[in-house]
Design an enzyme around this catalytic site. Structure first.
Site, PDB file in Angstrom:
ATOM      1  N   SER A 106       0.820  -1.201   0.000  1.00  0.00           N
ATOM      2  CA  SER A 106       0.000   0.000   0.000  1.00  0.00           C
ATOM      3  C   SER A 106       0.861   1.262   0.000  1.00  0.00           C
ATOM      4  CB  SER A 106      -0.906   0.001   1.237  1.00  0.00           C
ATOM      5  OG  SER A 106      -1.566   1.240   1.383  1.00  0.00           O
ATOM      6  N   TYR A 129      -2.276   5.526  -4.386  1.00  0.00           N
ATOM      7  CA  TYR A 129      -3.299   6.547  -4.183  1.00  0.00           C
ATOM      8  C   TYR A 129      -2.790   7.826  -4.824  1.00  0.00           C
ATOM      9  CZ  TYR A 129      -5.734   3.849  -0.543  1.00  0.00           C
ATOM     10  OH  TYR A 129      -6.444   2.897   0.151  1.00  0.00           O
TER      11      TYR A 129
END
Length: 380
Positions: A106, A129
């Site tokens: 992540s 992200y």
């Protein structure tokens, strides 16, 4: 307690982790309706039992994005997973490497790209992200390329963080400042094994990959405040072109629930999509992944590789997702529970459990290869 299932690992993690951290891993948004639907809708799928088939040679392997792997499974990106065990993402990546499946790091993991890359031989997937600082994002993509990450998982269903009320009640995202810190400290001290192994010995305590833009601030409150103001809610399909221009490998768009969005991803040059509602952690009340999956497979399954996550707690659930049309399945909470309970050994054991459960499910539905799993196996 002997862990014989993911449910057992969940209970062990609940006992070992500080309350605020377990609730972060375990919880969803709002009333957690979608979190419950993810599990219930998969469990409701009945398989057809077939007998007197030759199932003496079952092969669980598959190929995703040009790479052969031992199981049609990948470890999904889990934010802050590195807090569940000492240097947790490194431990999970090692377990995935040993099992022959991809690990996905992540953007907001505790361990950085460089740290994980230095601790494994097999390159891992990286999850992105999009934040407002495009210069930093360019550098981040370059780091992922340098680490030879074979695929980029671009998560698109977090323009704003979901309302996760458990995190407020637990103190993770509730009381600010000194009061919140003391509340979390008390919960950590109530779990002395975790406090020693992770709290004392597990440093540095930072969000490794994004540490440069946090500018020395390492507290959880600093991180959540940064996330609220720096994740980019203006993101559109045009920004996928920006990512595609800077990423040369397979690009997987994660967080798709509607066929129209899957079509838009394919049109924008994505190589894959992940049918996902962020584990029920974003918009509560939406479809489960299992319900959304067949429509998306029908619309774009011949153009992109369709993966799925959400509610997968066993090898049986993996077979169900494959029967609905997924080419591969991402597991999230299943490995996070195991990491919190037993570290690398726990993650390795969960992957072994999933493989064993898949083998039994395939034998009793009369198939021996992953590409033989389809909707004919479902009682509909």
């Amino acid at each position: 307690m002997i862990a014989a299932s993911v449910a057992d690992y969940r209970e062990l993690a609940r006992r070992r982790l500080p309350h605020f951290l377990f609730e972060y891993i375990d919880g969803g948004s709002y009333a957690e309706q979608t979190l419950a639907r993810n599990v219930a809708d998969l469990a409701a799928l009945a398989l057809k039992q077939r007998v007197l088939r030759d199932v003496s040679d079952i092969d669980l392997s598959t190929t995703l994005f040009g790479a052969k792997q031992a199981l049609p499974v990948a470890l999904a990106p889990v934010g802050l997973a590195g807090l569940a065990a000492r240097r947790g993402e490194v431990q999970a990546a090692r377990a995935a490497e040993a099992a022959g499946v991809p690990f996905t790091l992540s953007t907001v993991g505790a361990c950085s790209l460089g740290e994980v890359a230095s601790q494994v031989q097999t390159p891992f997937w990286f999850q992105l992200y999009m934040i407002r600082d495009r210069g930093f994002m360019s550098d981040l993509l370059a780091q992922a390329q340098d680490a030879k990450c074979p695929a980029l998982v671009f998560t698109v269903d977090l323009p704003l963080p979901g309302a996760r009320y458990r995190d407020v009640r637990s103190g993770l995202a509730g009381a600010p400042g000194f009061a919140g810190q003391m509340r979390r400290l008390a919960q950590a001290m109530a779990r002395p094994a975790w406090a020693w192994d992770v709290g004392v010995r597990g440093g540095p305590h930072s969000i490794g990959t994004v540490a440069p833009v946090l500018k020395g601030k390492a507290g959880l409150e600093d991180f959540f405040a940064w996330m609220r103001t720096n994740f980019d809610p203006s993101l559109t399909w045009r920004d996928l072109d920006w990512v595609r221009a800077r990423w040369k490998g397979p690009l997987i768009v994660k967080g798709v629930l509607e066929a129209e969005d899957a079509h838009a991803a394919a049109e924008a040059g994505a190589d894959g999509v992940v049918v996902s509602n962020h584990g029920g952690r974003q918009l509560d009340g939406v479809y489960s992944s299992a319900r959304a999956l067949p429509r998306i497979v029908e619309r774009v399954g011949d153009r992109v590789t369709v993966l799925a996550d959400g509610g997968v707690r066993s090898g049986l659930d993996v077979v169900r997702m494959l029967a609905l049309g997924a080419r591969g399945v991402l597991i999230g909470r299943a490995w996070a529970y195991a990491l919190g309970a037993r570290g690398q050994a726990g993650v390795a054991h969960v992957l072994a459990l999933i493989a064993a459960e898949m083998r039994v499910a395939m034998a009793l539905t009369g198939v021996t290869r992953i590409d033989q799993i389809n909707r004919d196996l479902l009682e509909v």
